[in-house]
Design a protein around this motif. Structure first.
Motif, PDB file in Angstrom:
ATOM      1  N   LEU A  89       6.236 -19.478  14.763  1.00  0.00           N
ATOM      2  CA  LEU A  89       5.952 -20.683  13.987  1.00  0.00           C
ATOM      3  C   LEU A  89       6.199 -20.464  12.493  1.00  0.00           C
ATOM      4  N   ARG A  90       5.932 -19.268  12.010  1.00  0.00           N
ATOM      5  CA  ARG A  90       6.184 -18.992  10.585  1.00  0.00           C
ATOM      6  C   ARG A  90       7.676 -18.806  10.325  1.00  0.00           C
ATOM      7  N   GLU A  91       8.383 -18.187  11.271  1.00  0.00           N
ATOM      8  CA  GLU A  91       9.830 -18.063  11.119  1.00  0.00           C
ATOM      9  C   GLU A  91      10.495 -19.430  11.100  1.00  0.00           C
ATOM     10  N   ASP A  92       9.915 -20.379  11.826  1.00  0.00           N
ATOM     11  CA  ASP A  92      10.476 -21.733  11.891  1.00  0.00           C
ATOM     12  C   ASP A  92       9.989 -22.607  10.737  1.00  0.00           C
ATOM     13  N   GLY A  93       9.116 -22.060   9.901  1.00  0.00           N
ATOM     14  CA  GLY A  93       8.615 -22.810   8.758  1.00  0.00           C
ATOM     15  C   GLY A  93       7.514 -23.784   9.082  1.00  0.00           C
ATOM     16  N   VAL A  94       6.977 -23.729  10.296  1.00  0.00           N
ATOM     17  CA  VAL A  94       5.913 -24.664  10.688  1.00  0.00           C
ATOM     18  C   VAL A  94       4.592 -24.264  10.052  1.00  0.00           C
ATOM     19  N   LEU A  95       4.318 -22.974  10.032  1.00  0.00           N
ATOM     20  CA  LEU A  95       3.082 -22.477   9.443  1.00  0.00           C
ATOM     21  C   LEU A  95       3.365 -21.811   8.108  1.00  0.00           C
ATOM     22  N   ALA A  96       2.410 -21.934   7.213  1.00  0.00           N
ATOM     23  CA  ALA A  96       2.515 -21.241   5.928  1.00  0.00           C
ATOM     24  C   ALA A  96       2.181 -19.770   6.134  1.00  0.00           C
ATOM     25  N   PRO A  97       2.618 -18.891   5.239  1.00  0.00           N
ATOM     26  CA  PRO A  97       2.255 -17.478   5.350  1.00  0.00           C
ATOM     27  C   PRO A  97       0.739 -17.317   5.350  1.00  0.00           C
ATOM     28  N   PRO A  98       0.224 -16.301   6.036  1.00  0.00           N
ATOM     29  CA  PRO A  98      -1.232 -16.113   6.065  1.00  0.00           C
ATOM     30  C   PRO A  98      -1.763 -15.836   4.674  1.00  0.00           C
ATOM     31  N   PRO A  99      -2.965 -16.282   4.397  1.00  0.00           N
ATOM     32  CA  PRO A  99      -3.535 -16.044   3.060  1.00  0.00           C
ATOM     33  C   PRO A  99      -3.718 -14.549   2.819  1.00  0.00           C
ATOM     34  N   THR A 100      -3.492 -14.155   1.607  1.00  0.00           N
ATOM     35  CA  THR A 100      -3.646 -12.749   1.249  1.00  0.00           C
ATOM     36  C   THR A 100      -5.126 -12.395   1.201  1.00  0.00           C
ATOM     37  N   ALA A 101      -5.484 -11.385   1.959  1.00  0.00           N
ATOM     38  CA  ALA A 101      -6.884 -10.982   1.994  1.00  0.00           C
ATOM     39  C   ALA A 101      -7.277 -10.302   0.680  1.00  0.00           C
ATOM     40  N   VAL A 102      -8.523 -10.504   0.289  1.00  0.00           N
ATOM     41  CA  VAL A 102      -9.043  -9.847  -0.899  1.00  0.00           C
ATOM     42  C   VAL A 102      -9.279  -8.376  -0.580  1.00  0.00           C
ATOM     43  N   VAL A 103      -8.652  -7.510  -1.345  1.00  0.00           N
ATOM     44  CA  VAL A 103      -8.745  -6.073  -1.091  1.00  0.00           C
ATOM     45  C   VAL A 103      -9.754  -5.465  -2.051  1.00  0.00           C
ATOM     46  N   SER A 104     -10.719  -4.726  -1.511  1.00  0.00           N
ATOM     47  CA  SER A 104     -11.731  -4.094  -2.344  1.00  0.00           C
ATOM     48  C   SER A 104     -11.127  -2.913  -3.101  1.00  0.00           C
ATOM     49  N   PRO A 105     -11.762  -2.467  -4.172  1.00  0.00           N
ATOM     50  CA  PRO A 105     -11.261  -1.287  -4.898  1.00  0.00           C
ATOM     51  C   PRO A 105     -11.117  -0.065  -4.003  1.00  0.00           C
ATOM     52  N   LEU A 106     -12.058   0.116  -3.073  1.00  0.00           N
ATOM     53  CA  LEU A 106     -11.981   1.269  -2.170  1.00  0.00           C
ATOM     54  C   LEU A 106     -10.754   1.176  -1.283  1.00  0.00           C
ATOM     55  N   GLU A 107     -10.525   0.017  -0.662  1.00  0.00           N
ATOM     56  CA  GLU A 107      -9.391  -0.137   0.235  1.00  0.00           C
ATOM     57  C   GLU A 107      -8.065  -0.043  -0.515  1.00  0.00           C
ATOM     58  N   ALA A 108      -8.036  -0.538  -1.753  1.00  0.00           N
ATOM     59  CA  ALA A 108      -6.810  -0.449  -2.545  1.00  0.00           C
ATOM     60  C   ALA A 108      -6.467   1.010  -2.839  1.00  0.00           C
ATOM     61  N   LEU A 109      -7.486   1.797  -3.210  1.00  0.00           N
ATOM     62  CA  LEU A 109      -7.246   3.212  -3.494  1.00  0.00           C
ATOM     63  C   LEU A 109      -6.826   3.956  -2.234  1.00  0.00           C
ATOM     64  N   LEU A 110      -7.499   3.672  -1.109  1.00  0.00           N
ATOM     65  CA  LEU A 110      -7.162   4.348   0.144  1.00  0.00           C
ATOM     66  C   LEU A 110      -5.759   3.984   0.612  1.00  0.00           C
ATOM     67  N   ALA A 111      -5.339   2.741   0.393  1.00  0.00           N
ATOM     68  CA  ALA A 111      -3.986   2.335   0.777  1.00  0.00           C
ATOM     69  C   ALA A 111      -2.950   3.100  -0.037  1.00  0.00           C
ATOM     70  N   ASP A 112      -3.236   3.289  -1.318  1.00  0.00           N
ATOM     71  CA  ASP A 112      -2.319   4.035  -2.172  1.00  0.00           C
ATOM     72  C   ASP A 112      -2.285   5.514  -1.764  1.00  0.00           C
ATOM     73  N   TYR A 113      -3.446   6.049  -1.457  1.00  0.00           N
ATOM     74  CA  TYR A 113      -3.532   7.449  -0.996  1.00  0.00           C
ATOM     75  C   TYR A 113      -2.775   7.626   0.312  1.00  0.00           C
ATOM     76  N   ARG A 114      -2.923   6.640   1.210  1.00  0.00           N
ATOM     77  CA  ARG A 114      -2.216   6.704   2.492  1.00  0.00           C
ATOM     78  C   ARG A 114      -0.703   6.735   2.279  1.00  0.00           C
ATOM     79  N   GLN A 115      -0.210   5.909   1.374  1.00  0.00           N
ATOM     80  CA  GLN A 115       1.222   5.902   1.084  1.00  0.00           C
ATOM     81  C   GLN A 115       1.676   7.246   0.529  1.00  0.00           C
ATOM     82  N   TRP A 116       0.863   7.860  -0.295  1.00  0.00           N
ATOM     83  CA  TRP A 116       1.190   9.166  -0.854  1.00  0.00           C
ATOM     84  C   TRP A 116       1.268  10.225   0.236  1.00  0.00           C
ATOM     85  N   LEU A 117       0.336  10.187   1.169  1.00  0.00           N
ATOM     86  CA  LEU A 117       0.327  11.158   2.266  1.00  0.00           C
ATOM     87  C   LEU A 117       1.554  10.997   3.158  1.00  0.00           C
ATOM     88  N   VAL A 118       1.955   9.749   3.388  1.00  0.00           N
ATOM     89  CA  VAL A 118       3.078   9.479   4.282  1.00  0.00           C
ATOM     90  C   VAL A 118       4.412   9.764   3.601  1.00  0.00           C
TER      91      VAL A 118
END
Length: 400
Positions: A89-118
């Motif tokens: 439905l999103r590829e067909d333009g019927v649905l809008a993109p999902p709303p961006t979730a609010v990311v906490s400071p902890l999750e933002a730091l862990l996401a960056d750390y995860r990218q560094w590890l990978v």
């Protein structure tokens, strides 16, 4: 395309696209039919509720489930089906993109750390998960949910206290793992200017004799029994036998088997490129029996897939196997061969022990196993008991 006996209501225009995605992911016709029935149920529910397809997003799933329950339907609802519907439905333009979730400071730091590890450290998925879990426990000490402690004010005392608490509840081997995980986190915090100094040196080492135990090794007969236990008449058995032979003949690690790509096999030269730790690439000879097992799997067992990885999951959605599945393959083979304690790394030990028994020098064994430090290979000298007896000296005071 599997059809449905009842009309699909408002979802009818999207049935073909959803079925194409299901087919590409390797779902069987029966499973596809069941999932498409759910799509049809959604379409008819939308019409009953006087809703449009554009009204059906993640927030509407709960209402649909509740309506089905009130009507007494017991059909299992697959989350994957809803995910595919939203993608189409999103590829067909019927649905809008999902709303961006609010990311906490902890999750933002862990996401960056995860990218560094990978991306920077090239660690395996399960290793990244362990490192991230320790980072999560440390970074939220004494903080409200989602917040991060002030890393600019970290002290050696805080780090030591945390490691001592972690080590007090796990085994010696796991405690050493905690030390490595903590040092990694502190190096990352320093490199990203979240600490003033590199505090990795403040992490205390875990007491214990290095290499005080003998490496547990399987016998050659046990290894062959595990390889022979794979049923070559099935696609799963062909895949598992090829995996077992790569582990047994080349001493590959689980992650190295999972990372193996079709382009890594040079059939003319009979060589294999091994994608090891820290983006290391090693060229190794491909043993005849392992090569034949790979050919058997690729021709007779491997599902059709756009992925370039050699080994693909048997069940849909079809994708490259994770490293932990390699360990599962070994455990299943071990049970069939009555070697219940065998693990994937045991095949690596078995290869080293067999080479040592053939008087192959430790330096050569280390090259086969791709050890960066000869001290790591030296542990196998301890399993050559007969040779050790020949050089052992009498205990002081002992009479000849």
């Amino acid at each position: 395309m599997p059809g449905t006996r009842r009309r699909a209501g408002a979802m009818a225009p999207y049935i073909a696209a959803i079925d194409a995605k299901l087919t590409a992911l390797g779902y069987t016709p029966g499973t596809r039919l069941g999932l498409l029935k759910i799509v049809g149920d959604v379409g008819r529910w939308l019409e009953t509720e006087r809703l449009t397809v554009a009204d059906f997003d993640e927030s509407a799933v709960a209402s649909f489930r509740a309506a089905r329950a009130r009507e007494g339907f017991t059909q299992k609802l697959f989350g994957r089906c809803f995910t595919l519907m939203f993608e189409v439905l999103r590829e067909d333009g019927v649905l809008a993109p999902p709303p961006t979730a609010v990311v906490s400071p902890l999750e933002a730091l862990l996401a960056d750390y995860r990218q560094w590890l990978v991306h920077d450290k090239d660690l395996a998925a399960m290793t990244v998960l362990r490192y991230e879990n320790l980072a999560r426990r440390f970074l939220q000490i004494g903080q409200p949910a989602g917040e991060v402690l002030d890393t600019t004010m970290l002290s050696g005392a805080e780090i030591s206290a945390f490691i001592l608490a972690e080590s007090g509840r796990v085994s010696l081997g796991s405690a050493r793992g905690r030390v490595a995980e903590m040092r990694s986190l502190l190096r990352y915090l320093y490199l990203t200017d979240r600490t003033r100094w590199n505090l990795a040196g403040c992490v205390p080492s875990v007491a214990g004799w290095r290499d005080a135990h003998l490496p547990v090794s399987l016998s050659a007969g046990q290894v062959e029994a595990m390889v022979d236990s794979c049923d070559r008449s099935t696609s799963t058995g062909r895949r598992d036998r090829a995996i077992m032979l790569l582990l047994a003949r080349l001493g590959l690690r689980c992650i190295e088997v999972a990372r193996l790509r079709l382009d890594d096999v040079d059939w003319r030269a009979g060589e294999l490129t091994v994608r090891g730790k820290a983006r290391r690439r090693d060229l190794m000879p491909l043993p005849v029996d392992a090569g034949e097992a790979l050919v058997d799997y690729l021709h007779e067992g491997r599902p059709a897939s756009s992925h370039r990885e050699v080994f693909i999951t048997e069940r849909a959605p079809r994708k490259p196997i994770p490293a932990d599945l390699v360990g599962d393959v070994v455990r299943r083979a071990a049970r069939r061969a009555n070697c219940p304690d065998a693990k994937a790394h045991g095949l690596r030990h078995a290869l080293a022990t067999e080479m040592l028994a053939k008087d192959i020098p430790l330096l050569d064994i280390g090259q086969v196993l791709r050890h960066r430090d000869l001290a790591t290979t030296a542990i196998y000298a301890k399993v050559d008991i007969d040779s050790l007896r020949g050089i052992a000296q009498d205990w002081p005071g002992q009479r000849s």
